[in-house]
Design a protein around this motif. Structure first.
Motif, short mmCIF file in Angstrom:
data_model
loop_
_atom_site.label_atom_id
_atom_site.label_comp_id
_atom_site.label_asym_id
_atom_site.label_seq_id
_atom_site.Cartn_x
_atom_site.Cartn_y
_atom_site.Cartn_z
N GLY A 48 0.83 -1.20 0.00
CA GLY A 48 0.00 0.00 0.00
C GLY A 48 0.86 1.24 0.00
N PRO A 49 0.31 2.38 -0.44
CA PRO A 49 1.10 3.62 -0.47
C PRO A 49 1.41 4.12 0.93
CG PRO A 49 -1.20 4.06 -1.00
CD PRO A 49 -1.05 2.57 -0.95
N GLU A 50 2.31 5.09 1.01
CA GLU A 50 2.68 5.68 2.29
C GLU A 50 1.44 6.19 3.03
OE1 GLU A 50 5.26 9.42 4.13
OE2 GLU A 50 5.19 9.08 1.98
N GLY A 51 1.37 5.87 4.31
CA GLY A 51 0.26 6.34 5.12
C GLY A 51 -1.04 5.59 4.93
N SER A 52 -1.01 4.44 4.24
CA SER A 52 -2.24 3.72 3.95
C SER A 52 -2.68 2.80 5.08
CB SER A 52 -2.07 2.89 2.66
OG SER A 52 -1.04 1.93 2.82
N GLY A 53 -1.84 2.60 6.09
CA GLY A 53 -2.22 1.74 7.21
C GLY A 53 -1.37 0.50 7.35
N LYS A 54 -0.29 0.39 6.58
CA LYS A 54 0.55 -0.80 6.66
C LYS A 54 1.15 -0.98 8.06
CE LYS A 54 3.39 0.30 3.33
NZ LYS A 54 2.84 1.63 2.97
N THR A 55 1.71 0.11 8.59
CA THR A 55 2.32 0.02 9.92
C THR A 55 1.28 -0.31 10.98
OG1 THR A 55 4.19 1.48 9.42
CG2 THR A 55 3.50 1.36 11.72
N HIS A 56 0.11 0.29 10.85
CA HIS A 56 -0.97 0.01 11.82
C HIS A 56 -1.33 -1.47 11.78
CE1 HIS A 56 -4.74 1.89 13.87
NE2 HIS A 56 -4.43 0.72 14.40
#
Length: 223
Positions: A48-56
């Motif tokens: 997913g793009p930056e800020g899309s929720g991957k880290t979450h």
């Protein structure tokens, strides 16, 4: 009047399961994360793009599995056998290591150790593995053979929920009408939402005025 001092304090980040807003753009990826016990070959690439929720989502998965989370760029300095022994590992931003031979070799070693020991491996990236331009052929083939979960571009409902969360993380109270005003005019990405909230916070602190529609309109007009 003297300008109010602005202190750039880090926002409080909420990365728990209850803080993840489920929307059509991320529901399938969340379902794949929840189905980690059934991942083919016990591994998954979350794209997913930056800020899309991957880290979450990586933190949601880590909370459930006890996984260690490590940025891919830090793998050359990591104790790879110790990471693999944890039983579950999340590696973030894996596509950023393309051409970095030590990091590629470390990810290849970690991948093999985790799976050999019966563990689970979650890898996040902005692009699908076929576009990573890895120089290590064996790593490229293993990544391209890994199942992929995609985070799609956000709709209005998700953008609105993320704006509310980002303001709450910074402990900023905003009028409810501000949220639809912003979603109709902002960059249509979660990274854009994060940047906009940070800019509004900074402008509010610098001017001594609360975050409002007038302040937002002025900021958006300035570009």
């Amino acid at each position: 009047m003297a300008q109010q001092l602005a202190f750039d304090l880090p926002p409080r980040r909420s990365l728990g399961r209850g803080d993840f807003f489920v929307a059509p753009s991320n529901a399938l990826a969340l379902a794949q994360i929840d189905g980690w016990r059934d991942w083919p070959q016990r591994k998954l690439v979350l794209v997913g793009p930056e800020g899309s929720g991957k880290t979450h989502l990586a933190h949601v998965w880590a909370a459930e599995t006890g996984a260690e989370i490590v940025p891919a760029a830090e793998l050359p300095l990591a104790d790879v056998p110790a990471l693999a022994a944890a039983g579950a590992v999340a590696v973030e931003n894996a596509d950023c290591i393309a051409g970095y031979d030590a990091a590629e070799a470390a990810l290849f070693h970690l991948h093999n150790l985790v799976l050999a020991e019966g563990g689970r491996l979650l890898i996040t990236a902005a692009n699908p593995p076929a576009r990573w331009s890895l120089r290590l052929p064996d790593l490229a083939s293993r990544m391209q053979g890994t199942s992929t979960a995609m985070l799609d571009p956000p709709g209005d409902d998700l953008l609105a929920a993320v704006l509310v969360k980002l303001f709450a993380d910074r402990q900023i109270a905003v009028p409810p009408a501000l949220i639809p005003f912003l979603t109709a005019r902002m960059d249509r990405s979660l990274a854009g939402a994060r940047d906009l909230v940070a800019r509004l916070d900074a402008a509010s602190l610098a001017s001594g005025k609360p975050v409002s529609r007038a302040l937002a309109a002025s900021l958006l007009a300035a570009g």
